[in-house]
Write a protein that holds these residues in place. Structure first.
Motif, PDB file in Angstrom:
ATOM      1  N   ALA A 260       0.801  -1.227   0.000  1.00 39.98           N
ATOM      2  CA  ALA A 260       0.000   0.000   0.000  1.00 39.98           C
ATOM      3  C   ALA A 260       0.834   1.277   0.000  1.00 39.98           C
ATOM      4  N   ASP A 261       1.963   1.262   0.683  1.00 44.33           N
ATOM      5  CA  ASP A 261       2.787   2.466   0.792  1.00 44.33           C
ATOM      6  C   ASP A 261       3.736   2.642  -0.382  1.00 44.33           C
ATOM      7  N   LEU A 262       3.908   1.592  -1.182  1.00 47.58           N
ATOM      8  CA  LEU A 262       4.891   1.619  -2.267  1.00 47.58           C
ATOM      9  C   LEU A 262       4.211   1.914  -3.597  1.00 47.58           C
ATOM     10  N   ILE A 263       3.739   3.137  -3.699  1.00 51.05           N
ATOM     11  CA  ILE A 263       3.067   3.580  -4.920  1.00 51.05           C
ATOM     12  C   ILE A 263       3.820   4.777  -5.474  1.00 51.05           C
ATOM     13  N   TYR A 264       3.727   4.969  -6.776  1.00 52.28           N
ATOM     14  CA  TYR A 264       4.472   6.049  -7.403  1.00 52.28           C
ATOM     15  C   TYR A 264       3.780   7.388  -7.184  1.00 52.28           C
ATOM     16  N   PRO A 265       4.531   8.495  -7.263  1.00 54.54           N
ATOM     17  CA  PRO A 265       4.014   9.806  -6.845  1.00 54.54           C
ATOM     18  C   PRO A 265       2.710  10.244  -7.493  1.00 54.54           C
ATOM     19  N   ASP A 266       2.407   9.764  -8.678  1.00 59.23           N
ATOM     20  CA  ASP A 266       1.187  10.193  -9.350  1.00 59.23           C
ATOM     21  C   ASP A 266      -0.012   9.290  -9.042  1.00 59.23           C
ATOM     22  N   GLN A 267       0.141   8.387  -8.064  1.00 57.62           N
ATOM     23  CA  GLN A 267      -0.913   7.430  -7.747  1.00 57.62           C
ATOM     24  C   GLN A 267      -1.426   7.611  -6.321  1.00 57.62           C
ATOM     25  N   LYS A 268      -2.588   7.030  -6.039  1.00 59.59           N
ATOM     26  CA  LYS A 268      -3.183   7.087  -4.705  1.00 59.59           C
ATOM     27  C   LYS A 268      -3.742   5.716  -4.361  1.00 59.59           C
ATOM     28  N   HIS A 269      -3.251   5.128  -3.264  1.00 63.07           N
ATOM     29  CA  HIS A 269      -3.788   3.853  -2.808  1.00 63.07           C
ATOM     30  C   HIS A 269      -5.037   4.096  -1.963  1.00 63.07           C
ATOM     31  N   THR A 270      -6.076   3.329  -2.246  1.00 67.85           N
ATOM     32  CA  THR A 270      -7.296   3.354  -1.450  1.00 67.85           C
ATOM     33  C   THR A 270      -7.505   1.978  -0.838  1.00 67.85           C
ATOM     34  N   ALA A 271      -7.644   1.935   0.472  1.00 68.97           N
ATOM     35  CA  ALA A 271      -7.970   0.667   1.131  1.00 68.97           C
ATOM     36  C   ALA A 271      -9.420   0.336   0.815  1.00 68.97           C
ATOM     37  N   ILE A 272      -9.660  -0.865   0.307  1.00 66.37           N
ATOM     38  CA  ILE A 272     -11.022  -1.198  -0.119  1.00 66.37           C
ATOM     39  C   ILE A 272     -12.008  -1.121   1.043  1.00 66.37           C
ATOM     40  N   ALA A 273     -11.549  -1.442   2.251  1.00 66.32           N
ATOM     41  CA  ALA A 273     -12.444  -1.400   3.416  1.00 66.32           C
ATOM     42  C   ALA A 273     -12.811   0.014   3.826  1.00 66.32           C
ATOM     43  N   SER A 274     -12.084   1.005   3.293  1.00 64.64           N
ATOM     44  CA  SER A 274     -12.367   2.392   3.658  1.00 64.64           C
ATOM     45  C   SER A 274     -13.523   2.985   2.857  1.00 64.64           C
TER      46      SER A 274
ATOM     47  N   LYS B 220       7.420  -4.697   3.629  1.00 60.37           N
ATOM     48  CA  LYS B 220       7.835  -4.306   2.292  1.00 60.37           C
ATOM     49  C   LYS B 220       8.232  -2.832   2.268  1.00 60.37           C
ATOM     50  N   THR B 221       7.461  -1.988   2.932  1.00 66.39           N
ATOM     51  CA  THR B 221       7.682  -0.550   2.909  1.00 66.39           C
ATOM     52  C   THR B 221       9.072  -0.166   3.377  1.00 66.39           C
ATOM     53  N   PHE B 222       9.518  -0.765   4.477  1.00 68.22           N
ATOM     54  CA  PHE B 222      10.766  -0.348   5.110  1.00 68.22           C
ATOM     55  C   PHE B 222      11.847  -1.433   5.100  1.00 68.22           C
ATOM     56  N   ASN B 223      11.658  -2.481   4.302  1.00 66.39           N
ATOM     57  CA  ASN B 223      12.620  -3.578   4.179  1.00 66.39           C
ATOM     58  C   ASN B 223      12.849  -4.286   5.511  1.00 66.39           C
ATOM     59  N   LEU B 224      11.752  -4.732   6.123  1.00 63.70           N
ATOM     60  CA  LEU B 224      11.798  -5.374   7.434  1.00 63.70           C
ATOM     61  C   LEU B 224      11.304  -6.817   7.392  1.00 63.70           C
TER      62      LEU B 224
ATOM     63  N   GLU C  98       9.555   8.710   1.425  1.00 61.68           N
ATOM     64  CA  GLU C  98       9.351   9.624   0.308  1.00 61.68           C
ATOM     65  C   GLU C  98      10.574   9.654  -0.608  1.00 61.68           C
ATOM     66  N   GLU C  99      11.758   9.608  -0.013  1.00 60.76           N
ATOM     67  CA  GLU C  99      12.973   9.557  -0.827  1.00 60.76           C
ATOM     68  C   GLU C  99      13.051   8.238  -1.590  1.00 60.76           C
ATOM     69  N   LEU C 100      12.706   7.142  -0.921  1.00 62.90           N
ATOM     70  CA  LEU C 100      12.690   5.825  -1.573  1.00 62.90           C
ATOM     71  C   LEU C 100      11.783   5.831  -2.799  1.00 62.90           C
ATOM     72  N   LYS C 101      10.602   6.381  -2.675  1.00 62.85           N
ATOM     73  CA  LYS C 101       9.644   6.368  -3.782  1.00 62.85           C
ATOM     74  C   LYS C 101      10.187   7.109  -5.002  1.00 62.85           C
ATOM     75  N   ASN C 102      10.925   8.182  -4.775  1.00 61.42           N
ATOM     76  CA  ASN C 102      11.540   8.894  -5.899  1.00 61.42           C
ATOM     77  C   ASN C 102      12.618   8.044  -6.564  1.00 61.42           C
ATOM     78  N   VAL C 103      13.384   7.310  -5.738  1.00 62.12           N
ATOM     79  CA  VAL C 103      14.418   6.413  -6.272  1.00 62.12           C
ATOM     80  C   VAL C 103      13.776   5.307  -7.108  1.00 62.12           C
ATOM     81  N   LEU C 104      12.703   4.726  -6.594  1.00 62.15           N
ATOM     82  CA  LEU C 104      12.031   3.646  -7.312  1.00 62.15           C
ATOM     83  C   LEU C 104      11.449   4.139  -8.637  1.00 62.15           C
TER      84      LEU C 104
ATOM     85  N   GLU D 169       2.304   1.078 -11.594  1.00 59.95           N
ATOM     86  CA  GLU D 169       1.827   2.195 -10.784  1.00 59.95           C
ATOM     87  C   GLU D 169       2.219   2.059  -9.316  1.00 59.95           C
ATOM     88  N   GLY D 170       2.639   0.854  -8.927  1.00 64.98           N
ATOM     89  CA  GLY D 170       3.007   0.609  -7.543  1.00 64.98           C
ATOM     90  C   GLY D 170       3.864  -0.636  -7.414  1.00 64.98           C
ATOM     91  N   THR D 171       4.364  -0.878  -6.217  1.00 59.98           N
ATOM     92  CA  THR D 171       5.333  -1.922  -5.876  1.00 59.98           C
ATOM     93  C   THR D 171       6.693  -1.542  -6.464  1.00 59.98           C
TER      94      THR D 171
END
Length: 389
Positions: free
Chosen positions: A202-216, A233-237, A288-294, A319-321
């Motif tokens: 969910a957090d690994l999306i490109y700057p022009d995209q928006k993730h929506t949780a389906i339950a929301s 996945k977000t923080f390599n943990l 935020e820096e990671l997403k620009n690198v990706l 668009e993501g991952t």
């Protein structure tokens, strides 16, 4: 040198990605760009928190307190505009383990479970490993972009008990729009099908995209949905094994907690919970820096793989991952030949598309979560191999 430019030696660290090359590829002479973890260090705040915890030196049973739960709900509220109550949370070592528990808790042997193929490999085992039946709603590829066949989904859901949603989608990189999610949810409500939503990316999306949780989307949809998330996945943990489940419906949550308890999943490990809290409290700037690198890695790999092979390779618009889905069908190789070609000719270790279902047999999946120099090396190896044919 920036934190995302440094090349780290991961060999001999018991790394699946780097130390399992011989068993997986039958050679260690490949550049590993496969299994989904990053070649970047976790945020400094996470490493500092782990170091401080280690210096304490006592690793007894560890509670998941209000601070940890609050860090999760605050993160989801801020990043995804979804208000989650702390008592909706359950915990397990990982999303895949949680999916196994959910399938057992809410379906019976021979029940049908719908997936959208090609899809994350463990989805198949999560279903078939418990004697449930897979029903496929095949994604439709148009101009290097995947769409949902809603008419087919409507028909397939008539006999299904649950729907495993991959959002954002691995491996094709789609970030489903709010409208697409609404349509899928409405069909599940229509047929009374439980939504099991894997939102680990969910957090690994490109700057022009928006993730929506389906339950929301609504209370009715939330009550029909169980959401699976993690900072791994977000923080390599991933190696720290910490994930959580969001279930607003109390009856479903109790049933899932009971199944988790049967398997001994009562708590997170000490280091996993420490890392989770630190990441959600202090990791936003790093992310935020990671997403620009990706994004830079994605754009570079796409341009080079398509341009330097004269379109022989086609890259699915992601668009993501941090995963790239590469269409190799113009090479006219079967799945075995394609896998061998990438290993022996290109000397790059990728995930074979066939692992994600029949629909992926002409594809390869590349992990872009690595320094630019690694991406350049991997891309160049593939280009040279293709152009040598």
């Amino acid at each position: 040198m920036g934190i995302f430019e440094e090349i780290h030696n991961r060999k001999n660290t018991r790394s699946v990605k780097w130390d399992m090359l011989e068993p997986v590829f039958q050679t260690d002479d490949v550049l590993p760009m496969w299994v989904a973890d990053m070649d970047f260090k976790a945020p400094q705040a996470v490493n500092d928190a782990l170091r401080e915890r280690a210096e304490h030196g006592i690793y007894g049973y560890t509670i998941i307190d209000e601070n940890i739960k609050g860090s999760i709900t605050s993160w989801i509220e801020k990043r995804h505009q979804w208000t989650v109550k702390q008592d909706w949370l359950s915990f397990s070592p990982g999303v895949v383990a949680s999916l196994h528990m959910a399938i057992q808790a809410f379906t019976q042997p021979n029940d049908k479970v719908l997936i959208q193929t090609p899809v994350y490999t463990p989805f198949y085992k999560v279903i078939e490993g418990h004697d449930r039946q897979i029903v496929k709603n095949k994604l439709q590829k148009e101009d290097n972009y995947y769409k949902i066949d809603f008419a087919d989904m409507d028909e397939k859901l008539k006999d299904a008990k649950a729907f495993l949603l991959c959002s954002p989608h691995n491996p094709v990189g789609r970030v489903w729009t709010k409208e697409e999610l609404q349509k899928m949810a409405e069909l599940c409500l229509k047929h009374d099908v439980l939504i099991l939503s894997d939102e680990i990316h969910a957090d690994l999306i490109y700057p022009d995209q928006k993730h929506t949780a389906i339950a929301s989307l609504s209370e009715d949809i939330a009550s029909q949905t169980i959401t699976f998330m993690s900072p791994s996945k977000t923080f390599n943990l991933a190696g720290l094994q910490a994930s959580y489940i969001i279930t607003s419906d109390q009856e479903k949550r109790s049933a899932l907690d009971e199944k988790l308890g049967e398997q001994g999943h009562h708590m997170l490990n000490t280091m996993g919970s420490t890392a989770l809290y630190a990441a959600y409290q202090h990791g936003e700037e790093w992310l935020e820096e990671l997403k620009n690198v990706l994004k830079e890695n994605r754009d570079y790999a796409t341009k080079m793989l398509e341009g330097k092979t004269d379109g022989v390779l086609q890259v699915t618009h992601s668009e993501g991952t941090y995963l790239l889905w590469i269409d190799c069908s113009k090479l006219n190789m079967d799945k075995t030949e394609l896998k061998t070609f990438m290993i022996e000719n290109a000397k790059v270790g990728l995930n074979a598309g066939a692992e994600y279902g029949l629909e992926g047999e002409a594809f390869m999946r590349m992990n872009l979560a690595c320094p630019k120099k690694t991406v350049e090396e991997g891309v160049d190896r593939i280009i040279q191999a293709v152009n040598s044919l």
